[in-house]
Design an enzyme around this catalytic site. Structure first.
Site, PDB file in Angstrom:
ATOM      1  N   ASP A 326      -3.326   7.774  -9.021  1.00 50.97           N
ATOM      2  CA  ASP A 326      -3.990   6.494  -9.243  1.00 50.97           C
ATOM      3  C   ASP A 326      -5.458   6.726  -9.631  1.00 50.97           C
ATOM      4  O   ASP A 326      -6.078   7.691  -9.188  1.00 50.97           O
ATOM      5  CB  ASP A 326      -3.917   5.700  -7.926  1.00 50.97           C
ATOM      6  CG  ASP A 326      -4.439   4.301  -8.060  1.00 50.97           C
ATOM      7  OD1 ASP A 326      -3.921   3.571  -8.913  1.00 50.97           O
ATOM      8  OD2 ASP A 326      -5.364   3.939  -7.306  1.00 50.97           O
ATOM      9  N   GLU A 355      -3.613   8.326 -14.123  1.00 54.15           N
ATOM     10  CA  GLU A 355      -3.867   6.988 -14.642  1.00 54.15           C
ATOM     11  C   GLU A 355      -5.297   6.936 -15.178  1.00 54.15           C
ATOM     12  O   GLU A 355      -6.224   6.586 -14.466  1.00 54.15           O
ATOM     13  CB  GLU A 355      -3.678   5.925 -13.548  1.00 54.15           C
ATOM     14  CG  GLU A 355      -3.840   4.511 -14.063  1.00 54.15           C
ATOM     15  CD  GLU A 355      -4.314   3.513 -13.008  1.00 54.15           C
ATOM     16  OE1 GLU A 355      -4.130   2.312 -13.232  1.00 54.15           O
ATOM     17  OE2 GLU A 355      -4.881   3.927 -11.974  1.00 54.15           O
TER      18      GLU A 355
END
Ligand code: CA
Length: 611
Positions: A326, A355
């Site tokens: 993330d 990400e």
């Protein structure tokens, strides 16, 4: 006798006190790791005032680190190659009395377990466990966890769990995906909106509303036995504000000071900008993601070590095949590179996808390992998500044709692939849990949807789809994030429709499911679409043509987003077509004998296997 009784009483008190009051993380470790170092975080009242004693062959204390908070001790251990699996007591002694004791276990590594390879032959399926299926209603509410079951609230806990995932293994197999990317499953004991999993309050514990740590391991074993791989969603940038250590931080700079840095400016470009101001750079790096998610200071080596060991612990413990990281560019970038490098040491070629949510290939490429970056930075990440292509797909399908609009956007983005270390390692996607639903992005136009899916599964890269995309799920921007993460129909007892079964999928939803299933199954059988080269032609009038080819096979894909049916001009494509006599139309399931007049209906994409 009196003496003996009081001795027993003190002994009993000491033991119960020790067991209940000390926390050691990682709770256990393994022998035979490539890196012999292990750092233990030990937390107990005034533990720093005690001396640490342990005795075990092959295990030595390298260093004891104290912080400004006496309730913490960090122990650097060295585990020699000769250390055998087993347990030993770590005693914390004050004035010759053991005040705390922890039984530390070094487990044997399971040498037969190797992470599976994830590459272009795979197709990922992203699901949010709270919203996928409720396999066990007994865990919907847990007395110690604050956020309670409320399925009517889009931001509430809906009860989905690990068992709900295991219960639908056949669905994944029938659809044809190979790999599940499951949104975070670690404990999020936050008072509200905890369903998404990104506000972790215990990095070593599966949220009990999903199941136990043992249930997680069992689920992965079960998925593996069924030929499915698992990518774990991890967060190294922040934790939840209700994390246990937030009440008593190991040291002030464990997290970044929100009074000083405020909220993140979400300008990951500052990491690669040769002219970035320190103010902007710091705000991206040290600002908090949201007020409920304290931002880690990974420049503190204790924080960095904690997060690195945590990732390795989950790989070794649960046998996950990959990690999705993330908010990759919001964590300190040198830490992020060290984190990925440490995993590479233990698990060579491990699948890690970051990400890096940025809109230009020149930005995203910076975050892939071995990129030719001006500052020499290498993230050590083998994969990043292809956000630029995601934006191009959405805009390209929605627009009419012009010099730089319409399907030309796909062409233009792919032209920039030279910027990437390897563009074929990008993970492509039409939508995800943070974006609008793909069907809503394209104004619920099925023609655009059909082309979007054909493109997603035939262009270069590793394709990913988000649960519900195959069911034409929609979302309303005005309703916020919860609406992008609606419950899978049929995942809850009593649901009116059950879209896990063919009978529950009707009309256009059945068409969408069948299209994706057909594409996935065909892709699996055709290495040319996985690893083959790509050649494309500049789109004209919103018609985009590209070929995937290798020594054995050539596939031609034609997207026609024009309002009218189109016939290809043979000459333009003859460098490929002249080598063949006929074609098989994969989706239309028919042969094509005349390659000089290839016709494509309006708002449709076709796939031709050239013969
Ligand atoms: Ca449940």
């Amino acid at each position: 006798m009196k003496y003996l009784l009081s001795f027993l009483l003190v002994f009993a008190l000491t033991i119960s006190y020790s067991i209940s009051q000390i926390r050691v993380e990682p709770m256990f470790w393994w022998t035979g790791m490539k890196n012999p170092e292990l750092q233990l975080l030990c937390y107990a009242p005034k533990i720093a005032e005690s001396e640490v004693l342990l005795k075990y062959d092959g295990v030595n204390i390298d260093q004891i680190i104290k912080t400004s908070n006496p309730n913490y001790l960090f122990i650097n251990l060295k585990i020699e190659p000769n250390a055998k699996p087993g347990s030993f007591a770590i005693n914390f002694v004050k004035a010759k009395k053991t005040v705390f004791s922890y039984n530390y276990e070094l487990k044997a590594r399971n040498e037969k377990r190797k992470p599976a390879k994830i590459d272009q032959s795979d197709a990922l399926y992203l699901l949010m466990p709270d919203r996928f299926a409720n396999g066990d209603t007994a865990n919907d509410n847990i007395s110690t966890l604050l956020d309670k079951y409320n399925r009517t609230d889009p931001y509430g806990r809906h009860g989905g769990d690990l068992k709900g995932i295991t219960d639908h293994i056949d669905y994944f197999k029938d659809l044809g995906v190979s790999t599940l990317w499951i949104n975070p499953v670690l404990e999020n004991n936050m008072p509200q909106a905890s369903y998404h999993g990104y506000a972790i309050t215990d990095f070593y514990k599966i949220d009990e509303r999903f199941g136990s740590n043992a249930d997680y391991v069992k689920m992965i074993e079960n998925l593996h036995q069924n030929g499915l791989k698992v990518v774990m969603d991890m967060v190294a940038n922040h934790c939840g504000s209700y994390h246990w250590w937030m009440k008593d931080l190991p040291m002030a700079n464990w997290v970044n000071d929100s009074a000083k840095y405020g909220m993140c400016n979400f300008r990951a470009s500052t990491l690669l900008d040769p002219y970035a101001s320190k103010f902007d750079y710091d705000k991206n790096n040290r600002g908090w993601f949201v007020p409920s998610m304290p931002d880690f200071n990974q420049e503190n080596p204790l924080v960095a070590k904690y997060l690195i060991q945590n990732a390795i612990w989950w790989i070794e413990y649960s046998n996950i095949d990959g990690i999705r990281m993330d908010t990759q560019p919001y964590a300190e970038k040198n830490f992020m590179a060290a984190w990925a490098a440490a995993i590479e040491v233990e698990y060579p070629n491990y699948f890690i996808v970051g990400e890096a949510w940025l809109n230009k290939p020149s930005f995203v490429s910076y975050f892939m390992k071995s990129a030719k970056n001006w500052d020499g930075y290498s993230s050590n990440y083998g994969h990043v998500f292809d956000f630029p292509l995601h934006f191009a797909l959405k805009d390209g399908l929605n627009e009419g044709s012009s010099w730089d609009k319409g399907l030309v956007r796909l062409y233009d983005i792919l032209c920039e692939d030279y910027l990437y270390t390897n563009a074929f390692d990008l993970v492509t996607f039409p939508d995800n849990h943070d974006t609008q639903r793909f069907f809503s992005m394209i104004n619920e136009d099925y023609g655009r949807f059909q082309q979007g899916m054909v493109f997603s599964f035939t262009t270069r890269g590793i394709p990913m789809i988000y649960y519900g995309t195959e069911l034409l799920m929609t979302s309303d921007n005005a309703k916020g994030d919860g609406d992008k993460r609606k419950d899978f129909p049929g995942g809850w007892a009593g649901d009116q429709t059950n879209m896990f079964t063919a009978a529950g999928r009707t009309g256009k939803i059945a068409d969408a499911y069948n299209l994706i299933q057909t594409l996935l199954k065909w892709r699996k059988e055709n290495p040319v679409v996985q690893y083959g080269k790509l050649k494309h032609w500049v789109p004209n009038d919103n018609v985009y043509v590209y070929a995937r080819y290798d020594e054995k096979k050539t596939v031609l894909v034609i997207m026609n987003n024009n309002e009218k049916d189109q016939v290809l001009q043979y000459e333009r494509f003859s460098e490929i077509l002249s080598n063949f006599k006929s074609a098989y139309d994969v989706l239309g399931q028919k042969n094509l004998s005349d390659l000089k007049n290839i016709a494509v209906k309006a708002k449709t994409a076709i796939i031709l296997e050239l013969k």
